[in-house]
Design an enzyme around this catalytic site. Structure first.
Site, PDB file in Angstrom:
ATOM      1  N   HIS A 132       0.521 -12.473   1.807  1.00  0.00           N
ATOM      2  CA  HIS A 132       1.123 -11.143   1.649  1.00  0.00           C
ATOM      3  C   HIS A 132       0.229 -10.201   0.845  1.00  0.00           C
ATOM      4  O   HIS A 132      -0.057 -10.455  -0.322  1.00  0.00           O
ATOM      5  CB  HIS A 132       2.459 -11.329   0.937  1.00  0.00           C
ATOM      6  N   ARG A 133      -0.248  -9.144   1.501  1.00  0.00           N
ATOM      7  CA  ARG A 133      -1.196  -8.204   0.891  1.00  0.00           C
ATOM      8  C   ARG A 133      -2.432  -8.943   0.378  1.00  0.00           C
ATOM      9  O   ARG A 133      -3.000  -8.604  -0.667  1.00  0.00           O
ATOM     10  CB  ARG A 133      -0.540  -7.405  -0.235  1.00  0.00           C
TER      11      ARG A 133
ATOM     12  N   GLU B 137      -1.903 -10.201   5.285  1.00  0.00           N
ATOM     13  CA  GLU B 137      -1.188  -8.974   5.626  1.00  0.00           C
ATOM     14  C   GLU B 137      -1.743  -7.835   4.790  1.00  0.00           C
ATOM     15  O   GLU B 137      -2.188  -8.037   3.657  1.00  0.00           O
ATOM     16  CB  GLU B 137       0.306  -9.175   5.352  1.00  0.00           C
TER      17      GLU B 137
ATOM     18  N   ASP C 280      -1.409  -3.198   4.245  1.00  0.00           N
ATOM     19  CA  ASP C 280      -0.631  -1.984   4.483  1.00  0.00           C
ATOM     20  C   ASP C 280      -1.569  -0.811   4.716  1.00  0.00           C
ATOM     21  O   ASP C 280      -2.439  -0.533   3.885  1.00  0.00           O
ATOM     22  CB  ASP C 280       0.251  -1.679   3.273  1.00  0.00           C
TER      23      ASP C 280
ATOM     24  N   HIS D  65       0.079  -0.103  -0.491  1.00  0.00           N
ATOM     25  CA  HIS D  65       1.475  -0.387  -0.176  1.00  0.00           C
ATOM     26  C   HIS D  65       2.381   0.799  -0.476  1.00  0.00           C
ATOM     27  O   HIS D  65       3.180   1.223   0.360  1.00  0.00           O
ATOM     28  CB  HIS D  65       1.976  -1.603  -0.956  1.00  0.00           C
TER      29      HIS D  65
ATOM     30  N   GLU E 257       0.361  -3.804   8.676  1.00  0.00           N
ATOM     31  CA  GLU E 257       1.612  -3.056   8.609  1.00  0.00           C
ATOM     32  C   GLU E 257       1.326  -1.558   8.612  1.00  0.00           C
ATOM     33  O   GLU E 257       0.551  -1.062   7.797  1.00  0.00           O
ATOM     34  CB  GLU E 257       2.418  -3.409   7.355  1.00  0.00           C
TER      35      GLU E 257
ATOM     36  N   LYS F 297       2.475   1.493   7.360  1.00  0.00           N
ATOM     37  CA  LYS F 297       3.332   1.820   6.221  1.00  0.00           C
ATOM     38  C   LYS F 297       3.747   3.295   6.287  1.00  0.00           C
ATOM     39  O   LYS F 297       2.911   4.177   6.281  1.00  0.00           O
ATOM     40  CB  LYS F 297       2.590   1.527   4.914  1.00  0.00           C
TER      41      LYS F 297
ATOM     42  N   ASP G 185       3.195 -14.541  -1.214  1.00  0.00           N
ATOM     43  CA  ASP G 185       2.169 -14.167  -2.196  1.00  0.00           C
ATOM     44  C   ASP G 185       1.290 -15.359  -2.559  1.00  0.00           C
ATOM     45  O   ASP G 185       0.184 -15.171  -3.079  1.00  0.00           O
ATOM     46  CB  ASP G 185       2.833 -13.668  -3.478  1.00  0.00           C
TER      47      ASP G 185
END
Length: 289
Positions: free
Chosen positions: A54-55, A81, A83, A96, A156, A158, A283
């Site tokens: 995640h990120r 991932e 954003d 994000h 993503e 955003k 994460d």
């Protein structure tokens, strides 16, 4: 029109909006061959559980930075991932929040800052002094760095409603960098389902994922919604608190996969995994092994 006809029509549209011939060494023959392969095998990825950082590996390095993505590669995640938002002067950058306040030493909305202004910010010190001076990356920089590395990318969109035309801009960037036709290399997701539908029309061979918020779907996801989403999406990616055996089964019955977000503990990982999900977004990539 059959599926291959739709793919070729969409590809022709993509070429038309670029205003240029094929990029990065692609020929028409190789592209159409890969498109045909996508028709035969729509989703091609590692067998087994899909482990998404995640990120980046944001439990260990500042989110949406090269440090976090490098850490995800080192920890053998299947995807990281990120954003995507757009600067005042039209560049695609990774952030994000709508503002740079939380994760940099600057302030202001991404859309009101130029790339030069954003690149001057420190995007690492808020996390740890170890990462002082870490920069906000561009999408182009990330694609150049990781397109040939053994990791895939979950993009993503955003708040795309703030950035008219960002779907086309991302699609063209993926085409330019030669990653849009590589099976399984890219997934594009968004909470804005109209935006995701628009993206799917531009590049129907690229996998897409519907993000599902706890706030909007606290009462559950209807069968009607799943039938609607499967027309333009390959994944349903909900808040993990929405996930149970029944939702997982219904997603699978509609021939989609499910990647809940955001897993931050082993207890949650074990509970969610027991429902039969295809993977999750975390994460801490070690939770996905």
């Amino acid at each position: 029109m059959g599926r291959i006809g739709k793919l070729l029509a969409a590809f022709t549209l993509t070429l038309a909006i670029t205003g240029t011939p094929l990029m990065d060494g692609f020929t028409a023959g190789t592209v159409f061959a890969e498109t045909n392969q996508q028709r035969k095998v729509k989703v091609q990825e590692k067998a087994g559980f899909i482990n998404v950082a995640h990120r980046g590996a944001s439990g260990y390095a500042p989110e949406n930075t090269l440090a976090a993505f490098d850490k995800a590669v080192k920890m053998r995640a299947d995807y990281f991932e990120l954003d995507v938002q757009r600067t005042k002067d039209g560049h695609l950058v990774l952030m994000h929040d709508n503002t740079v306040d939380r994760t940099t030493n600057g302030s202001g909305e991404v859309k009101d800052l130029t790339l030069k202004e954003i690149r001057q910010l420190d995007a690492g010190s808020w996390f740890s002094s170890q990462y002082a001076g870490e920069k906000v990356p561009t999408l182009e920089e990330v694609l150049d760095r990781y397109r040939y590395q053994p990791i895939n990318i979950l993009i993503e969109l955003k708040k795309p409603e703030l950035y008219p035309g960002i779907e086309k801009q991302v699609a063209l960037m993926l085409l330019k960098k030669g990653v849009s036709f590589r099976p399984g290399k890219i997934i594009v997701q968004s909470f804005n389902h109209d935006s995701l539908r628009t993206y799917h029309r531009l590049q129907p061979w690229v996998q897409t994922g519907v993000l599902v918020s706890l706030t909007e779907y606290r009462k559950g996801v209807s069968d009607e919604k799943l039938r609607e989403w499967k027309e333009f999406s390959d994944y349903v990616n909900p808040n993990y608190k929405l996930v149970d055996d029944r939702l997982v089964n219904r997603v699978h019955q509609n021939r989609m996969k499910i990647l809940p977000y955001t897993i931050r503990s082993k207890a949650t990982a074990d509970e969610v995994r027991a429902t039969g999900v295809d993977g999750f977004i975390t994460d801490y990539p070690e939770l996905g092994y």
